[in-house]
Design a protein around this motif. Structure first.
Motif, short mmCIF file in Angstrom:
data_model
loop_
_atom_site.label_atom_id
_atom_site.label_comp_id
_atom_site.label_asym_id
_atom_site.label_seq_id
_atom_site.Cartn_x
_atom_site.Cartn_y
_atom_site.Cartn_z
N GLY A 537 0.81 -1.21 0.00
CA GLY A 537 0.00 0.00 0.00
C GLY A 537 0.84 1.26 0.00
O GLY A 537 0.54 2.23 -0.71
N THR A 538 1.92 1.24 0.77
CA THR A 538 2.77 2.43 0.87
C THR A 538 3.43 2.75 -0.46
O THR A 538 3.43 3.90 -0.92
N THR A 540 2.51 1.77 -3.47
CA THR A 540 1.52 2.09 -4.50
C THR A 540 0.99 3.50 -4.33
O THR A 540 0.88 4.27 -5.31
N GLU A 541 0.65 3.89 -3.09
CA GLU A 541 0.13 5.24 -2.86
C GLU A 541 1.19 6.30 -3.16
O GLU A 541 0.88 7.39 -3.66
N ARG A 574 -8.55 -0.04 -3.70
CA ARG A 574 -8.65 1.22 -2.96
C ARG A 574 -9.10 2.39 -3.83
O ARG A 574 -9.65 3.36 -3.30
N HIS A 575 -8.87 2.33 -5.15
CA HIS A 575 -9.16 3.48 -6.00
C HIS A 575 -9.99 3.13 -7.24
O HIS A 575 -10.30 4.03 -8.03
N ASP A 722 -2.00 5.26 5.04
CA ASP A 722 -2.24 6.69 4.83
C ASP A 722 -1.30 7.53 5.67
O ASP A 722 -0.73 8.53 5.19
N VAL A 725 2.39 7.20 4.38
CA VAL A 725 2.63 7.90 3.12
C VAL A 725 2.75 9.40 3.36
O VAL A 725 3.59 10.07 2.75
#
Length: 834
Positions: A537-538, A540-541, A574-575, A722, A725
């Motif tokens: 997640g980190t 990718t964001e 997530r998006h 979140d 990031v």
């Protein structure tokens, strides 16, 4: 007063001596060689040439005469016909200039030197390893692919012939490609033992060729018992003393130099008006026509340098740069012959670390240390200039090629020179770019910018190729599933280290995990799935925030592919994004698949392409990608990774060195795809690189299960991602390359002298145990469950695990360059031994 021999200091303290074996009338060893010490667990002493122009500033006429005279002797040996058909090959970095001079003495012989600088688009015509090197493997990159294909004599030039291993590796590689009847080995000093001489004789008989050797002087080095330990102790003592005194560069004012605190003198840039199309050296070949063009241009270039130096420049040093030796040597010789200075000396920077001791009886009186400034393929590191500080030079002319004319040059080398001379001048020679139109390679990628030839291949997709779903990834590869490519691990290791094969030309036999190892994998996945999800997640964001709102994910097959699949799933979950994802091949020393890059450029905006890998070790692939993409504008060469323990990249999920379970297995966690293959008889000019789909291993496949297990934790880690990031986007994430520094240190401390044989981090250590012939494993003292699978694999293969302190990685795998096939582990497979 008789001059003190520059080997006295070492001889008196260690009992090292040189024993003459040369013919009457040849130069004495003490005239050609001094002695110094270096940090090396295998051999503490170093023979320092007085006439090479590398470590010791010398009259350029003397340096040139030594090589030219050897070339004249080769010409006499070969006769007119043999000399007319000969090709000269020199060794990087030390003998590049010497080889040029030998070629000059030989007459109309073309010249090529090996290089450690890969050049995108130039297919290697050979390669080999150097056992005691401080750098990467040698590459042979002739512009004309037929340069080494003739049947005439091949003349191989090195500064010192100690054991003969490097020459044997070279001849073995080239003889397999283009057999010939006569080889001539040339060196300033032949220091082989009787056993080494016998080995060369036997080797010549084995290949059915004549091998002659010509040297200025010959003899042996006498080493008393215990010399290694005593030498190591001396190095420790004097390095500690130098550090306490502020370094080995003698900071007080020297004749002709500025004292620290006076402020650095300005750098004067000199335009040499180097002739267009004239190579800067022999990296891609240097023909007799090139030599004639240089001879004609030298007087005018020397005049430009002389004008910049002024009417009375005093003592002048012309300082070359690593492989760039011949051009600055010829410039220095022209200055000397023109009487442009009271005294002219020549030497060259180097990547080899040597102890400096300020004593007349020691060969290395002072040492300047500065960072590399030409983005070397083997990563950042220190470089050195010896016997410059304190030598009383009134002016130093630094000669570099344009690839090294960088801001780091000014803050590094030139700034280091400034306190030790009155003036610093800079002359940049254009780095030669081969004309690939005239000499197009026959079995390699097309010239960059050319359209991909038909038929244009579409990506391979599952289930026909790989066990991933078709939408998860498209493989820009050829299917080699029906090609026999596997070889036993010990045989591959022997071929790779002998220089006769590249690791990408074959495949290791796929490791079949035992039930105990599979249980470890499942336990590791259960324990780390959430941590991996957070890292996914980190990264990718961070990509979505900084690189592109709609990135095209391009994973480096195959370690990067599970990460690319997970990043794609995160973006969708997530998006709601359906990101394209492809897998491409990149090969260390050969670069990225250029046809795949062109395929991507034709279908996507290069600015949106994000290259993805699993983790960084020492950062070799990071640098390989950056170098390979230099010829393809628009692509961002910065790789993104799940884990960056080596601190090599700016975009990562974590910098912790922890167990990523996908590193525990091979194809069975990577879509049942093999490591990629690049071999000339299988990959043509219009082809993608290849790989195998191991359909027969479907019963053991956990590829989709791995991705599903990690993705199941996405929701629970979303809030933590979140916050992380936000912190990362505001943080300084500049790579420190601390991992590379650690690898260089480990390489020297354990006597390996080749960073490619040091594999740092849990992922790379696992690969070593699964694919290579490891020597030992270094483990961070107290490391826990992250290393359970490493310990199990090491036990199964009979590889010792050594716990150490101060290791920046959780573990490091070591491959010894001198492994023997006779040593076996518990499973009967060969392991390394000293």
């Amino acid at each position: 007063m008789e001059a003190v021999w520059s080997g006295t200091w070492v001889a008196d303290r260690l009992g090292v001596s040189l024993r003459e074996a040369g013919a009457p009338g040849s130069p004495r060893l003490a005239e050609l060689l001094g002695l110094a010490l270096r940090r090396n667990p295998k051999r503490a002493h170093l023979l320092v040439s007085q006439v090479l122009g590398k470590h010791v500033p010398q009259s350029p006429a003397t340096v040139y005469a030594a090589g030219h005279g050897l070339g004249e002797r080769v010409r006499a040996l070969l006769g007119a016909d043999g000399a007319a058909r000969a090709v000269v090959l020199g060794y990087a970095e030390t003998a590049t200039g010497l080889g040029h001079c030998v070629a000059d003495g030989l007459g109309a012989a073309p010249y090529l030197h090996s290089t450690r600088r890969p050049v995108p688009g130039v297919e290697p015509a050979g390669g080999f390893e150097e056992a005691h090197s401080h750098a990467t493997s040698h590459l042979l990159l002739p512009e004309d692919p037929e340069l080494l294909a003739g049947s005439g004599p091949l003349v191989l030039v090195d500064d010192e012939f100690s054991t003969g291993n490097t020459v044997l590796n070279t001849i073995r590689d080239l003889h397999a490609r283009h057999p010939r009847a006569h080889y001539v080995v040339v060196a300033l000093a032949d220091m082989r033992s009787p056993a080494d001489r016998d080995r060369l004789t036997a080797f010549a008989a084995e290949i059915g060729a004549r091998v002659d050797l010509i040297a200025l002087a010959s003899g042996t080095v006498t080493l008393p018992e215990g010399v290694l330990a005593k030498g190591q102790a001396l190095v420790e003592e004097y390095e500690a003393r130098a550090a306490a005194e502020g370094g080995p560069t003698r900071p007080h004012r020297q004749a002709g130099g500025a004292a620290p605190g006076d402020g650095p003198p300005p750098v004067t840039r000199v335009d040499l008006a180097w002739p267009a199309a004239l190579p800067d050296g022999g990296r891609h070949g240097f023909t007799p026509a090139h030599r004639t063009a240089l001879d004609q241009a030298l007087p005018a270039m020397a005049a430009r340098l002389g004008a910049a130096l002024g009417d009375d420049p005093g003592r002048v040093l012309v300082l070359g740069n690593e492989e760039l030796m011949y051009a600055p040597l010829r410039l220095a010789k022209a200055l000397e012959e023109a009487g442009a200075a009271r005294e002219v000396r020549f030497s060259t920077t180097t990547r080899s670390p040597v102890l400096a001791v300020d004593d007349p009886g020691y060969a290395i009186r002072s040492r300047l240390v500065f960072p590399a400034h030409d983005a070397p393929a083997d990563g950042p590191g220190d470089r050195y200039a010896y016997n410059v500080a304190g030598a009383g030079f009134d002016a130093v002319v630094a000669v570099v090629d344009s690839a090294g004319d960088t801001p780091e040059l000014h803050t590094g080398l030139l700034a280091s020179l400034a306190p030790h001379t009155g003036r610093v001048l800079l002359a940049a020679v254009p780095s030669y770019v081969p004309d690939r139109q005239e000499h197009a390679p026959t079995m390699t990628e097309p010239t960059p910018g050319e359209p991909l030839r038909e038929p244009v291949r579409e990506p391979l997709r599952g289930p026909a190729f790989s066990s991933y779903a078709a939408e998860d990834v498209g493989w820009l590869l050829q299917d080699f599933s029906d090609v026999e490519l596997e070889a036993p691990t010990e045989e591959r290791e022997e071929a790779i280290q002998a220089g006769g094969a590249h690791y990408a030309e074959s495949l290791p036999v796929e490791y079949q995990p035992s039930p105990q190892y599979q249980e470890l994998y499942q336990s590791a996945l259960t324990a780390s799935a959430a941590r991996i999800a957070r890292a996914v997640g980190t990264v990718t964001e961070t990509v979505l925030a900084e690189r592109s709102p709609s990135p095209v994910l391009v994973s480096l097959a195959r370690a990067g592919t599970p990460v690319g699949v997970l990043m794609r799933r995160w973006a969708r979950a997530r998006h709601g994004l359906d990101l394209p994802h492809y897998a491409v091949s990149i090969v260390r020393g050969r670069g990225i698949d250029a046809n795949a890059v062109r395929w991507l450029a034709a279908r996507h905006d290069p600015a949106d392409v994000v290259f993805v890998d699993g983790w960084t070790g020492k950062g070799a692939i990071t640098r390989e990608l950056a170098a390979a993409l230099a010829e393809y504008p628009g692509f961002n060469p910065e790789i993104v990774v799940l884990a960056d323990p080596g601190s090599c990249v700016e975009t990562y999920g974590t910098r912790e060195d922890f167990l990523i379970p996908s590193a525990c297995l091979n194809s069975t966690v990577s879509g049942l795809i093999s490591r990629t293959v690049l071999r000339a008889d299988l990959v043509g000019p219009a082809d993608f690189h290849g790989a195998k789909f191991y359909r027969e291993l479907a019963g053991a496949d956990v590829s989709t299960a791995f991705v599903d297990t990690v993705a199941a934790h996405f929701d629970e880690v979303a809030d933590a991602v979140d916050e992380e990031v936000k912190e990362l986007l505001a943080a300084d994430r500049t790579p420190t390359w601390e991992g590379w520094a650690a690898v260089e240190r480990i390489s020297e401390e354990y006597g390996i002298h080749d960073v490619n044989l040091v594999k740092p981090g849990v992922g790379e250590t696992t690969r070593v145990l699964l694919r290579r012939v490891p020597w030992k494993i270094l483990a961070q003292r107290g490391a826990g469950a992250d290393l359970d699978h490493v310990r199990l694999l090491a036990e199964q293969r009979g590889v010792p695990v050594e716990e150490v302190d101060g290791l920046p990685y959780t573990c490091v795998g070591l491959i010894h360059p001198r492994f023997t096939r006779g040593a076996t582990g518990a499973d009967g497979k060969a392991v390394a031994s000293k």
